[in-house]
Design an enzyme around this catalytic site. Structure first.
Site, short mmCIF file in Angstrom:
data_model
loop_
_atom_site.label_atom_id
_atom_site.label_comp_id
_atom_site.label_asym_id
_atom_site.label_seq_id
_atom_site.Cartn_x
_atom_site.Cartn_y
_atom_site.Cartn_z
CB SER A 119 -2.34 -62.73 53.92
OG SER A 119 -3.42 -62.31 54.80
CG ASN A 139 -3.81 -62.80 66.78
OD1 ASN A 139 -4.08 -62.18 65.73
ND2 ASN A 139 -3.45 -62.32 67.72
CB THR A 147 23.60 -103.93 48.65
OG1 THR A 147 24.79 -104.66 48.20
CG2 THR A 147 22.56 -104.72 48.98
CG HIS A 148 27.35 -101.07 48.23
ND1 HIS A 148 27.72 -100.25 49.18
CD2 HIS A 148 26.98 -102.21 48.85
CE1 HIS A 148 27.75 -100.78 50.33
NE2 HIS A 148 27.22 -102.14 50.30
CB SER A 189 14.21 -84.93 22.83
OG SER A 189 15.07 -84.03 22.03
CE LYS A 237 16.62 -88.54 25.12
NZ LYS A 237 17.39 -87.74 26.23
CG ASN A 268 13.45 -87.21 27.35
OD1 ASN A 268 14.29 -88.29 27.04
ND2 ASN A 268 13.25 -86.23 26.61
CD GLU A 292 14.13 -86.91 33.41
OE1 GLU A 292 15.31 -86.51 33.48
OE2 GLU A 292 13.20 -86.55 32.78
CD GLN A 296 -0.02 -61.87 56.26
OE1 GLN A 296 -1.15 -61.48 56.80
NE2 GLN A 296 0.49 -60.95 55.30
N1 ARG Z 1 -3.46 -62.53 57.94
C1 ARG Z 1 -3.06 -62.81 59.27
C2 ARG Z 1 -2.13 -64.10 59.16
O1 ARG Z 1 -2.20 -64.88 58.11
C3 ARG Z 1 -4.20 -62.98 60.08
C4 ARG Z 1 -4.00 -62.79 61.44
C5 ARG Z 1 -3.61 -61.16 61.73
N2 ARG Z 1 -3.71 -60.91 63.04
C6 ARG Z 1 -2.94 -59.87 63.50
N3 ARG Z 1 -2.92 -59.54 64.77
N4 ARG Z 1 -2.72 -59.06 62.56
O2 ARG Z 1 -1.60 -64.69 60.27
#
Ligand code: ARG
Length: 462
Positions: A23, A110, A155-156, A277, A283, A285, A290, A322
């Site tokens: 990650s 964790n 309205t509408h 455009s 134009k 825009n 949008e 993750q």
């Molecule tokens: N990169 C992990 C996440 O974003 C961190 C926690 C990972 N914990 C584990 N037990 N593998 O959640």
């Protein structure tokens, strides 16, 4: 790679799996919060004499060194580091040697990742509040200028009754205020500390959870370690609240888009916020509104994505979590970008065409209710008055005229209660001015609302 894990592992990861698992490509975004969380943790370890105060100081110094390396662009972890938590720990050990290995005492990634995410979101919530307020101020400035500018109310999407343009704009200030209140409410549930839950069950190391929570500014501790590491309600609540911000921006964006069309011509886009455009030289825009309307899709998608990601997860931590990060990061990024663009649009990107708005409300039957209310004032039951005015409108439509074009004699043919003061009641300004019920568009009521917002937006610290 083989040394990431305990000695039970003999081989490194398949490189494709390492990439799939990592990650670091996006969670480096949490670096500041990861360092803040680790510093609080290590101070607590020192305070509780789990490590010596000197070790705690060394580790804190190493973590601050990583912060300055990152500021100098010299901290660039790769896939092998897996995530921001490992990247920091590894660099710390490189910098300090064995003492760096004490950082992770009594902690797991964790509870660590949950802590980082909450610290990160708490900061972003505070910034978002300021960004919504900026947009409220931009709308307010326009509203203040246009108390007496009339705009057809629909309205509408059919002409209904004329409004003060300020009243129309202030409706959005109300929505945005609810957004701010909602985000503040979410903040209370973001501001709870999971640190100390460790992997899932708490720890046998004699830590002090209140110490870390307090130094990180958390208002409460999770009472249950399993809940602490597997609660992502706050991410869902935030994304839902951000979705509503986007809904509000998008509704106004939609109005601006049609107001800017040739058919409406209620606003003129300035060159600062409009695009041309590539083919049609004439134009101009409304790309900004949008895009705001279009970007709702990704934010609503993140809400759906998070709910789906979480719904089948058994307790406690699962790697699925993750996947929460990119959803949160992009939701924050998109909502802020949309708020900023809409603020600029109202600050310098559009002008209301007052004359066009004035003529718009003069050429329709949006004063018909007022004729019925006039008769009600003379004692005619509303439903009878309503039917009668319907007949008058039909008569005018056949003749191709408006209500104000009928002579008093023609009015009297419909009902003898009509007197010449009716004509005054038919003027659009008077139609608006007379709606003085609480919350109505009558100028006096809107003036009161403007004062309320002037005070409310002005009295807050910048
Ligand atoms: N990169 C992990 C996440 O974003 C961190 C926690 C990972 N914990 C584990 N037990 N593998 O959640």
């Amino acid at each position: 790679m083989a040394d990431t894990w305990s000695d039970r592992f003999e081989e490194g990861l398949n490189p494709a799996i390492a990439r799939f698992n990592a990650s670091i490509g996006f969670d480096l975004n949490l670096l500041q919060e990861d360092l803040d969380g680790s510093i609080a943790h290590v101070r607590m370890l020192g305070h509780c004499q789990i490590i010596t105060l000197q070790e705690a100081k060394l580790i804190e110094g190493g973590l601050e060194k990583i912060r300055s390396e990152a500021a100098a662009g010299a901290f660039n972890p790769g896939i092998d580091d897996e995530d921001v938590h490992f990247a920091v720990e590894r660099r710390l050990i490189e910098l300090l040697g064995p003492v760096g290995k004490k950082l992770h005492t009594g902690r797991s990634r964790n509870d660590q990742v949950g802590c980082d995410l909450r610290l990160w979101l708490r900061r972003r919530l505070d910034e978002l509040d300021g960004e919504i307020e900026r947009f409220q101020k931009a709308l307010f400035a326009k509203a203040e200028k246009h108390l007496h500018t009339l705009i057809p109310g629909y309205t509408h999407l059919q002409r209904a009754q004329p409004l003060s343009l300020a009243h129309h704009l202030l409706a959005y200030l109300e929505m945005l205020q609810r957004d701010r209140d909602r985000l503040l409410d979410v903040r209370a549930r973001v501001n709870v500390c999971p640190l100390g839950a460790a992997a899932l069950a708490g720890t046998s190391v004699p830590i002090n959870r209140s110490h870390t929570a307090k130094s990180l500014g958390f208002e409460a501790l999770y009472a249950n370690s399993l809940d602490a590491v597997s609660d992502r309600d706050f991410a869902v609540e935030f994304t839902a609240s951000a979705s509503l911000v986007m809904v509000h921006l998008s509704r106004l964006a939609e109005e601006v888009i049609f107001w800017a069309s040739e058919e409406f011509s209620f606003v003129r886009l300035t060159d600062r916020c409009a695009t041309g455009s590539s083919l049609m030289p004439q134009k101009k825009n409304p790309d900004v509104p949008e895009l705001v309307r279009g970007k709702c899709g990704r934010v609503f998608g993140h809400l759906q994505g998070l709910l789906t990601m979480i719904k089948g997860l058994p307790l406690a931590y699962n790697k699925d979590f993750q996947e929460d990060k990119e959803a949160l990061f992009d939701t924050v990024h998109t909502t802020r970008a949309a708020l900023e663009a809409m603020s600029i649009l109202f600050e310098e990107g559009l002008e209301f065409c007052s004359e066009r708005l004035t003529s718009a409300v003069e050429s329709d039957f949006s004063n018909a209710t007022d004729v019925a209310d006039y008769l009600v004032g003379k004692g005619v039951p509303f439903r009878d008055a309503y039917q009668l005015v319907g007949r008058v409108v039909k008569h005018c439509l056949v003749k191709g005229i408006l209500l104000r074009d009928l002579t008093i004699d023609e009015w009297k043919d419909f009902n003898t209660n009509f007197e010449v003061d009716l004509f005054e009641r038919l003027a659009p300004k008077q139609v608006v001015a007379s709606r003085l019920s609480t919350g109505g568009t009558g100028f006096d009521r809107v003036q009161e609302q403007l004062s309320y917002w002037r005070h409310r937006l002005g009295s807050r610290k910048e």
